[in-house]
Design a protein around this motif. Structure first.
Motif, short mmCIF file in Angstrom:
data_model
loop_
_atom_site.label_atom_id
_atom_site.label_comp_id
_atom_site.label_asym_id
_atom_site.label_seq_id
_atom_site.Cartn_x
_atom_site.Cartn_y
_atom_site.Cartn_z
N CYS A 88 0.80 -1.22 0.00
CA CYS A 88 0.00 0.00 0.00
C CYS A 88 0.83 1.27 0.00
O CYS A 88 0.95 1.93 -1.02
CB CYS A 88 -0.95 0.02 1.20
N GLN A 127 -3.41 1.92 9.67
CA GLN A 127 -4.73 2.20 9.11
C GLN A 127 -4.70 3.41 8.17
O GLN A 127 -5.37 3.40 7.13
CB GLN A 127 -5.74 2.41 10.23
N ILE A 128 -3.94 4.43 8.51
CA ILE A 128 -3.82 5.59 7.61
C ILE A 128 -3.24 5.15 6.28
O ILE A 128 -3.74 5.52 5.21
CB ILE A 128 -2.95 6.70 8.26
N PHE A 130 -3.29 2.18 4.94
CA PHE A 130 -4.25 1.33 4.23
C PHE A 130 -5.32 2.18 3.55
O PHE A 130 -5.63 1.99 2.37
CB PHE A 130 -4.89 0.33 5.20
N TRP A 131 -5.92 3.12 4.29
CA TRP A 131 -7.02 3.90 3.73
C TRP A 131 -6.54 4.88 2.65
O TRP A 131 -7.28 5.16 1.71
CB TRP A 131 -7.81 4.62 4.82
N ILE A 132 -5.33 5.37 2.76
CA ILE A 132 -4.79 6.21 1.69
C ILE A 132 -4.61 5.37 0.42
O ILE A 132 -4.91 5.82 -0.69
CB ILE A 132 -3.47 6.87 2.11
N VAL A 134 -6.35 2.67 -0.37
CA VAL A 134 -7.70 2.39 -0.89
C VAL A 134 -8.23 3.62 -1.64
O VAL A 134 -8.77 3.50 -2.74
CB VAL A 134 -8.66 1.98 0.25
N ALA A 135 -8.07 4.80 -1.05
CA ALA A 135 -8.52 6.03 -1.71
C ALA A 135 -7.78 6.24 -3.03
O ALA A 135 -8.40 6.61 -4.04
CB ALA A 135 -8.32 7.23 -0.78
#
Length: 153
Positions: A88, A127-128, A130-132, A134-135
């Motif tokens: 990621c 988590q930051i 991962f979500w970056i 995904v975004a």
């Protein structure tokens, strides 16, 4: 003259002469070593320190603490951090790995609050990342959809 070192579970202190070490009023469980040896032993195993132990475990290694025996270790986030780093987002994954590596070390040294803080930091950065990722993937797919839609006209 022998020089001695003692450990508080996180850092090594010394060198100290025998008189200086006696003045520290270490607990019987404090880990001590002689400069000429690499082996750490509890202070009570050094006959020359007999009679100089303090009442409170001033410099005892927290790894022997009875209070920490019943507290479960916080989540490390180590595997998740490695996966986020590989797949990621490298910078946030590395921050997660660094904090994840500190969790077990702090826990084993008896720093339960520090282990909990490191666990929270590891989780936050993992988590930051991962979500970056995904975004970024969603934005990339939207961009491709727009490009293919414009290519039809």
């Amino acid at each position: 003259m022998k020089n001695y070192y003692y450990s508080d579970g996180l850092t090594t202190h010394g060198p100290f002469s025998l008189e200086e070490l006696r003045a520290k009023k270490l607990s019987r469980n404090a880990m001590v070593r002689v400069e000429s040896s690499e082996k750490w032993l509890p202070a009570e195993q050094f006959p020359e320190l007999e009679g100089s132990f303090g009442e409170e475990p001033v410099a005892a290694s927290p790894i022997y603490s009875r209070e920490t025996a019943n507290v479960p270790m916080p989540r490390t986030w180590f595997v998740e951090s490695i996966l986020v780093t590989i797949f990621c987002c490298l910078p946030f994954g590395i921050a997660g790995i660094v904090n994840a590596a500190r969790v077990e070390t702090k826990y084993n040294c008896g720093d339960i609050a520090g282990a909990q803080r490191s666990s929270e930091e590891a989780g936050k950065w993992t988590q930051i990342g991962f979500w970056i990722a995904v975004a970024g993937f969603v934005i990339y797919l939207a961009f491709l959809a727009v490009v293919f839609a414009l290519d039809r006209y």
